[in-house]
Scaffold this active site. Sequence first.
Site, PDB file in Angstrom:
ATOM      1  N   TYR A   4       5.879   7.069   4.473  1.00 27.40           N
ATOM      2  CA  TYR A   4       6.843   8.034   3.951  1.00 27.40           C
ATOM      3  C   TYR A   4       7.636   8.753   5.036  1.00 27.40           C
ATOM      4  O   TYR A   4       8.589   9.464   4.724  1.00 27.40           O
ATOM      5  CB  TYR A   4       6.151   8.978   2.956  1.00 27.40           C
ATOM      6  CG  TYR A   4       5.951   8.201   1.668  1.00 27.40           C
ATOM      7  CD1 TYR A   4       6.928   8.204   0.682  1.00 27.40           C
ATOM      8  CD2 TYR A   4       4.870   7.348   1.512  1.00 27.40           C
ATOM      9  CE1 TYR A   4       6.808   7.412  -0.441  1.00 27.40           C
ATOM     10  CE2 TYR A   4       4.738   6.550   0.384  1.00 27.40           C
ATOM     11  CZ  TYR A   4       5.714   6.593  -0.584  1.00 27.40           C
ATOM     12  OH  TYR A   4       5.608   5.794  -1.693  1.00 27.40           O
ATOM     13  N   ALA A  10       0.851  -1.186   0.000  1.00 27.78           N
ATOM     14  CA  ALA A  10       0.000   0.000   0.000  1.00 27.78           C
ATOM     15  C   ALA A  10       0.886   1.234   0.000  1.00 27.78           C
ATOM     16  O   ALA A  10       1.892   1.286   0.702  1.00 27.78           O
ATOM     17  CB  ALA A  10      -0.896  -0.012   1.226  1.00 27.78           C
ATOM     18  N   LYS A  11       0.508   2.210  -0.815  1.00 30.93           N
ATOM     19  CA  LYS A  11       1.264   3.464  -0.853  1.00 30.93           C
ATOM     20  C   LYS A  11       0.709   4.362   0.258  1.00 30.93           C
ATOM     21  O   LYS A  11      -0.051   5.305   0.019  1.00 30.93           O
ATOM     22  CB  LYS A  11       1.115   4.103  -2.244  1.00 30.93           C
ATOM     23  CG  LYS A  11       2.320   4.924  -2.665  1.00 30.93           C
ATOM     24  CD  LYS A  11       2.237   5.246  -4.144  1.00 30.93           C
ATOM     25  CE  LYS A  11       3.074   6.458  -4.497  1.00 30.93           C
ATOM     26  NZ  LYS A  11       4.494   6.386  -4.161  1.00 30.93           N
ATOM     27  N   LEU A  12       1.053   3.998   1.486  1.00 34.57           N
ATOM     28  CA  LEU A  12       0.517   4.647   2.687  1.00 34.57           C
ATOM     29  C   LEU A  12       1.266   5.930   2.996  1.00 34.57           C
ATOM     30  O   LEU A  12       2.502   5.933   3.007  1.00 34.57           O
ATOM     31  CB  LEU A  12       0.685   3.725   3.899  1.00 34.57           C
ATOM     32  CG  LEU A  12       0.013   2.358   3.877  1.00 34.57           C
ATOM     33  CD1 LEU A  12       0.494   1.518   5.056  1.00 34.57           C
ATOM     34  CD2 LEU A  12      -1.494   2.551   3.947  1.00 34.57           C
TER      35      LEU A  12
END
Length: 302
Positions: free
Chosen positions: A161, A155-157
């Site tokens: 980051y 998942a590009k949560l």
Amino acid sequence: MKAEKIWMDGSFVDWDEAKVHVLTHALHYGSGIFEGIRAYKTEQGTAIFRLKAHVERLFNSAKILKLEMSYSRDEIFQAIVETVRVNRLDSCYIRPLVFRGYKKLGLSPFTCPVQVMIAAWEWGAYLGEEGLAKGIRAIVSSWQRSHVNSTSAKAKLCANYINSIFANMEASELGVEEAILLDSNGYVAEGPGENIFWVKGGIIYTPPLSAVLEGITRDSVITIARDMGYEVREEFVARDVLYIADEAFFVGTAAELTPIREIDGYIIGSGERGPISTVVQEKLFNTFKGKEKEYLEWLDFV
Ligand code: PPE
């Protein structure tokens, strides 16, 4: 960085009016997911690169974080196209974000509404124009990618980051352009916002998909390189394999294909963009610009 309109929860608002409350859940806990997409100017007009794949990954990320989307894939696809169109952008970066909004603070996310926004703006070379041509310098970060049981790499949560930001700050304070993160087993994983490749003896390598984001540029580069006749292997390696590689490069939507000329003070290959990096980069950039017929299906015209 500015354009005219931002798509927010179903309609366009002026750039400066696209605001949220300070008690927005995602602002406190990073409870959001996003995408990064690029559109390029082609001879047949503006084209968005691999939009279907990005929308699919957006929905997968939303599912993993249990963000109920009140829009269909097709509606989001159309909204992204519209965002580029209304802003009259040709080459641009597109940032859709799905996040928990404002209702009640506290970790439990479910009472907070799910909000969606899509912005687009002009964004040039992520690691500099010179970096694309000559390569950049990188360090192996002292921060490592999160263990697969600590967060979801699929998942590009938003919250993922923070790990990338630590690595980015470390690299810039050490005076180099980018960081390379190892995974929790000590193997080479990826950049803070890029996948990584290296070349040894004519063979192209990249880490397997485990603790790294399933990059759409990574997939495009593997496809293009194999179609060009190169062998591409997915391998777990320690950092020293990079030090003695013939070539290395980062790939990503923002970073496109950026050669790496130095890692931890070791000169990679000849210390400039390597021959295989050069031809794959050229093919990829031509693909973005609609000049490669065999990959035209990857483009959606605005
Ligand atoms: N790994 C990570 C951690 C990552 O964030 C990206 C994209 C990739 C790999 C490459 O994925 P893809 O874009 O699908 O090829 N990073 C996005 C955000 C960069 C930023 O600074 O923000 C991007 O490139 O859009």
